[in-house]
Scaffold this motif. Structure first.
Motif, PDB file in Angstrom:
ATOM      1  N   UNK A   1      15.663   7.126  -8.872  1.00  0.00           N
ATOM      2  CA  UNK A   1      14.181   6.550  -8.465  1.00  0.00           C
ATOM      3  C   UNK A   1      14.284   5.067  -7.962  1.00  0.00           C
ATOM      4  N   UNK A   2      13.978   4.977  -6.786  1.00  0.00           N
ATOM      5  CA  UNK A   2      13.918   3.957  -5.882  1.00  0.00           C
ATOM      6  C   UNK A   2      12.605   3.236  -5.390  1.00  0.00           C
ATOM      7  N   UNK A   3      12.523   1.984  -5.863  1.00  0.00           N
ATOM      8  CA  UNK A   3      11.204   1.261  -5.621  1.00  0.00           C
ATOM      9  C   UNK A   3       9.777   1.932  -5.928  1.00  0.00           C
ATOM     10  N   UNK A   4       9.838   2.662  -6.710  1.00  0.00           N
ATOM     11  CA  UNK A   4       8.896   3.599  -7.146  1.00  0.00           C
ATOM     12  C   UNK A   4       7.431   2.910  -7.639  1.00  0.00           C
ATOM     13  N   UNK A   5       6.256   3.187  -7.200  1.00  0.00           N
ATOM     14  CA  UNK A   5       4.936   2.558  -7.426  1.00  0.00           C
ATOM     15  C   UNK A   5       3.931   3.669  -7.514  1.00  0.00           C
ATOM     16  N   UNK A   6       3.138   3.389  -8.227  1.00  0.00           N
ATOM     17  CA  UNK A   6       1.721   4.411  -8.546  1.00  0.00           C
ATOM     18  C   UNK A   6       0.487   3.361  -8.712  1.00  0.00           C
ATOM     19  N   UNK A   7      -0.377   3.504  -7.980  1.00  0.00           N
ATOM     20  CA  UNK A   7      -1.863   2.819  -8.098  1.00  0.00           C
ATOM     21  C   UNK A   7      -2.854   3.683  -8.404  1.00  0.00           C
ATOM     22  N   UNK A   8      -3.512   3.443  -9.444  1.00  0.00           N
ATOM     23  CA  UNK A   8      -4.845   4.247  -9.646  1.00  0.00           C
ATOM     24  C   UNK A   8      -6.124   3.222  -9.449  1.00  0.00           C
ATOM     25  N   UNK A   9      -7.028   4.055  -8.881  1.00  0.00           N
ATOM     26  CA  UNK A   9      -8.192   3.369  -8.670  1.00  0.00           C
ATOM     27  C   UNK A   9      -9.358   3.586  -9.722  1.00  0.00           C
ATOM     28  N   UNK A  10      -9.690   2.434 -10.524  1.00  0.00           N
ATOM     29  CA  UNK A  10     -10.549   2.470 -11.643  1.00  0.00           C
ATOM     30  C   UNK A  10     -11.977   2.391 -11.133  1.00  0.00           C
ATOM     31  N   UNK A  11     -12.195   1.890 -10.017  1.00  0.00           N
ATOM     32  CA  UNK A  11     -13.779   1.681  -9.451  1.00  0.00           C
ATOM     33  C   UNK A  11     -13.470   1.743  -7.870  1.00  0.00           C
ATOM     34  N   UNK A  12     -14.060   2.540  -7.255  1.00  0.00           N
ATOM     35  CA  UNK A  12     -14.136   2.565  -5.804  1.00  0.00           C
ATOM     36  C   UNK A  12     -15.295   2.079  -5.245  1.00  0.00           C
ATOM     37  N   UNK A  13     -15.312   1.483  -4.159  1.00  0.00           N
ATOM     38  CA  UNK A  13     -16.499   1.078  -3.514  1.00  0.00           C
ATOM     39  C   UNK A  13     -16.021   0.746  -2.164  1.00  0.00           C
ATOM     40  N   UNK A  14     -17.111   0.927  -1.130  1.00  0.00           N
ATOM     41  CA  UNK A  14     -16.889   0.776   0.400  1.00  0.00           C
ATOM     42  C   UNK A  14     -16.638  -0.973   0.466  1.00  0.00           C
ATOM     43  N   UNK A  15     -16.754  -1.674  -0.404  1.00  0.00           N
ATOM     44  CA  UNK A  15     -16.671  -3.205  -0.160  1.00  0.00           C
ATOM     45  C   UNK A  15     -15.310  -3.518  -1.040  1.00  0.00           C
TER      46      UNK A  15
ATOM     47  N   UNK B   1     -14.129  -6.179  -2.127  1.00  0.00           N
ATOM     48  CA  UNK B   1     -14.254  -6.891  -3.111  1.00  0.00           C
ATOM     49  C   UNK B   1     -14.540  -6.456  -4.381  1.00  0.00           C
ATOM     50  N   UNK B   2     -15.258  -5.413  -4.207  1.00  0.00           N
ATOM     51  CA  UNK B   2     -15.587  -4.383  -5.582  1.00  0.00           C
ATOM     52  C   UNK B   2     -14.827  -3.653  -6.065  1.00  0.00           C
ATOM     53  N   UNK B   3     -13.711  -3.269  -5.304  1.00  0.00           N
ATOM     54  CA  UNK B   3     -12.777  -2.049  -5.589  1.00  0.00           C
ATOM     55  C   UNK B   3     -11.872  -2.843  -6.909  1.00  0.00           C
ATOM     56  N   UNK B   4     -11.692  -1.901  -7.947  1.00  0.00           N
ATOM     57  CA  UNK B   4     -10.755  -2.410  -8.930  1.00  0.00           C
ATOM     58  C   UNK B   4      -9.599  -1.258  -9.158  1.00  0.00           C
ATOM     59  N   UNK B   5      -8.197  -1.699  -8.977  1.00  0.00           N
ATOM     60  CA  UNK B   5      -7.389  -0.763  -9.084  1.00  0.00           C
ATOM     61  C   UNK B   5      -6.283  -1.322 -10.152  1.00  0.00           C
ATOM     62  N   UNK B   6      -5.496  -0.232 -10.555  1.00  0.00           N
ATOM     63  CA  UNK B   6      -4.557  -0.457 -11.379  1.00  0.00           C
ATOM     64  C   UNK B   6      -3.124   0.106 -10.917  1.00  0.00           C
ATOM     65  N   UNK B   7      -2.152  -1.089 -11.016  1.00  0.00           N
ATOM     66  CA  UNK B   7      -1.020  -0.524 -10.540  1.00  0.00           C
ATOM     67  C   UNK B   7       0.011  -0.257 -11.760  1.00  0.00           C
ATOM     68  N   UNK B   8      -0.148   0.825 -12.142  1.00  0.00           N
ATOM     69  CA  UNK B   8       0.386   1.466 -13.349  1.00  0.00           C
ATOM     70  C   UNK B   8       2.028   1.349 -13.333  1.00  0.00           C
ATOM     71  N   UNK B   9       2.665   1.739 -11.932  1.00  0.00           N
ATOM     72  CA  UNK B   9       4.145   1.306 -11.735  1.00  0.00           C
ATOM     73  C   UNK B   9       4.327   0.396 -10.623  1.00  0.00           C
ATOM     74  N   UNK B  10       5.165  -0.555 -10.824  1.00  0.00           N
ATOM     75  CA  UNK B  10       5.621  -1.314  -9.763  1.00  0.00           C
ATOM     76  C   UNK B  10       7.076  -1.651  -9.317  1.00  0.00           C
ATOM     77  N   UNK B  11       7.411  -1.184  -8.278  1.00  0.00           N
ATOM     78  CA  UNK B  11       8.825  -1.299  -7.766  1.00  0.00           C
ATOM     79  C   UNK B  11       9.687  -0.915  -8.860  1.00  0.00           C
ATOM     80  N   UNK B  12       9.770   0.215  -9.317  1.00  0.00           N
ATOM     81  CA  UNK B  12      10.609   0.552 -10.451  1.00  0.00           C
ATOM     82  C   UNK B  12      11.923   1.354  -9.734  1.00  0.00           C
ATOM     83  N   UNK B  13      12.888   0.853 -10.153  1.00  0.00           N
ATOM     84  CA  UNK B  13      14.408   1.592  -9.721  1.00  0.00           C
ATOM     85  C   UNK B  13      15.416   1.889 -10.834  1.00  0.00           C
ATOM     86  N   UNK B  14      15.988   3.240 -11.039  1.00  0.00           N
ATOM     87  CA  UNK B  14      16.986   3.446 -11.875  1.00  0.00           C
ATOM     88  C   UNK B  14      17.429   4.788 -11.680  1.00  0.00           C
TER      89      UNK B  14
END
Length: 580
Positions: A309-323, A325-338
């Motif tokens: 696993x190299x530099x693995x990342x996963x982002x989930x969008x909790x609330x989407x918007x065309x704007x 500034x109003x988008x809310x995203x969650x980075x569930x996995x950030x730069x994981x390597x093993x």
């Protein structure tokens, strides 16, 4: 006078084959400010007692003798309308399965606010403010936002926290907690247990904790009652019961508790109640072993990592918007390597929501990563375009999920459930061969031919998890992902399943990713361990090094929260290495 008094309770369930006695003449008492632990095997009657106290004993179950008194007044004979004023307001209940105890069609806010308005007569604004405070107190971040969400939008641990908040919202006099920390990691478990303990001390609330987690029993209870097949076999102060048990069943039960202070060769079994398995059909069992050992890879084995696993990342969008500034995203996995070496058991630990299960699903191909790569045997599976080749790689990776019931199709017989991957990947030539392989696999995991034509609901939790393991083995995988495979099982069934996984790993040379919030289980099962928090991998080390000399401050904090239970006897244990 006791706050809650259960006298000579006797409960039966009627069936076509006669009456089944679930509880036999059990007498228990609970004082104000006291925490009573109730332990025993699955089917011992622990939850039945809790349901009887709160008036939720479902037909055909019925109390045939005994009585339940609250503050000296009998409540078991109250009419339904009167009992509704007791349930929730005077007696709160924390249920074991948070998904089925929450209304899937209502937001969390609706469920909390409605309960408080009915019992506490608060207006909507007051109830909403209290709901926000309650979610914050049980460790849920962004409570204002999460109140607007539905139960399916929460993880298992998060849902359990909501259920706890729901039980506490009306400040009851008695709380019955049925496996309240099953889905919680040690840090959140410690936070919840501190909250419950403080509630009992400050508000003089009486609490009955029904659990198979001896760590919880050791940490918070004042007294322990041990149930065996509906009978009360032993009761007394917690330290005496856990440290110097008198009944043979209690001794056997405690010996099966995963140890945090020493590493064992195998998990001790609860021999006092060990079920006699149906005799295995050695012809099919030997055939299954031979079939499982056949070539399962695409070439010669190498010393290179099987999973990288190299530099693995996963982002989930909790609330989407065309704007933006109003988008809310969650980075569930950030730069994981093993990396996982062939034949290695690699453990992942961390808080609920730290990204452990997300990584498992990324490796299994159930999620597409937002960044980074997952390589299996040197190949980036995401780059494989040919469906046939992709399926051949996926066949090498199998997963055992946390909840065995929801991961099995309730409308399919066990024969078809286990045979499905064999048929899909064309691993057998005839249906007779398929049936023989399935029969052998079920024998291999401790079930016999009698399981073939039955449905999932006809099995216990431990048996269903064995079926899931048989299904995972059906493709002859090289890599097995176990995501909290024993979190919902009591200590004796847990010991059976973990010993089975150990045997499979050693016999078949499986590489395993083992995810758990149970640190003692991680210590017994894994060669190396990675510690995660907020989607980041903080530390990776050999298991014994991590437990004896943790480097990262968070790892040190996590281990400090682990119940030590160092007063448990070591008699009869196969100690592999003394560490503490």
């Amino acid at each position: 006078m006791a706050l809650l008094d259960i006298q000579d309770l006797h409960i039966e369930f009627s069936s076509r084959r006669g009456n089944v006695v679930a509880i036999q003449n059990v007498t228990l008492s609970l004082e104000k400010g006291e925490i009573l632990g109730v332990v025993g095997e699955s089917g011992a009657g622990k939850s039945t007692i809790g349901n009887a106290v709160i008036g939720l004993l479902e037909p055909p179950g019925k109390m045939t003798a005994g009585q339940v008194l609250l503050d000296g007044k009998r409540i078991d004979q109250l009419p339904p309308q009167a009992f509704r004023k007791v349930r929730g307001r005077r007696i709160g209940m924390i249920f074991q399965d948070p998904l089925t105890s929450l209304d899937p069609l209502q937001t969390i806010a609706q469920q909390l606010v409605e309960t408080m308005q009915v019992h506490l007569h608060l207006n909507a604004q007051q109830a909403h403010a209290r709901a926000v405070a309650l979610l914050h107190s049980v460790g849920i971040e962004h409570p204002e936002l999460r109140l607007k969400q539905y139960p399916h939008q929460f993880s298992g641990g998060m849902r359990q926290r909501v259920v706890i908040a729901l039980a506490l919202c009306c400040e009851p006099e008695v709380i019955i907690a049925d496996e309240p920390t099953t889905a919680l990691d040690v840090s959140i478990q410690a936070q919840i247990l501190d909250l419950l303990r403080a509630l009992c001390k400050e508000k003089q609330v009486g609490m009955i904790i029904i659990t198979h987690d001896m760590g919880v029993i050791a940490e918070v209870t004042d007294r322990v009652a041990v149930l065996y097949r509906g009978r009360l076999v032993e009761e007394g102060p917690t330290r005496r019961i856990l440290g110097q048990p008198e009944h043979l069943y209690t001794k056997s039960l405690i010996s099966a508790v995963p140890r945090s202070d020493i590493k064992l060769r195998r998990f001790p079994m609860v021999t006092y109640i060990e079920d006699v398995q149906a005799p295995t059909r050695h012809d099919s069992l030997d055939a299954a072993k031979s079939w499982l050992r056949e070539r399962r890879d695409f070439g010669e084995q190498s010393d290179q990592p099987l999973v990288q696993v190299d530099d693995l990342g996963m982002r989930f969008v909790l609330r989407n918007s065309i704007f933006p500034s109003k988008r809310i995203a969650l980075d569930a996995v950030k730069h994981v390597s093993f990396a996982l070496r062939p034949g290695e058991v690699f453990g992942l630990v961390g808080e609920s929501g730290s990204g452990k299960s997300t990584i498992a699903r990324l490796i299994a191909g159930l999620y597409v990563p937002s960044a980074g790569t997952v390589r299996f045997d040197g190949v980036n599976i995401a780059d494989v375009g040919d469906r046939k080749t992709l399926n051949a790689y996926r066949r090498q990776i199998q997963m055992v999920f946390q909840d065995p019931f929801s991961s099995l199709n309730p409308r399919m017989r066990i024969l078809d459930i286990v045979a499905e991957p064999i048929r899909f990947h064309h691993l057998a030539r005839t249906e007779a061969e398929v049936r023989n392989i399935v029969s052998g696999l079920l024998d291999y995991v401790g079930l016999g031919d009698q399981a073939l034509l039955r449905f999932p609901h006809e099995f216990s939790g431990g048996q269903r998890q064995r079926i899931c393991i048989a299904r995972a083995l059906a493709t002859r995988p090289r890599f097995l992902i176990c995501d909290e495979p024993t979190s919902a099982l009591d200590v004796s069934i847990q010991a059976q399943i973990l010993n089975l996984l150990k045997d499979l790993q050693e016999t078949l040379g499986l590489t395993m990713l083992f995810i758990s919030h149970d640190l003692p289980v991680i210590r017994q099962m894994c060669d190396r361990v990675g510690v995660m928090r907020h989607g980041e991998l903080l530390e990776v080390a050999d298991t014994e090094t991590l437990f004896s000399q943790p480097q990262h401050a968070y790892t040190q904090h996590l281990l400090s929260l682990m119940p030590t239970m160092d007063y448990l006897s070591r008699e009869g244990l196969e100690v592999e290495k003394e560490t503490i």
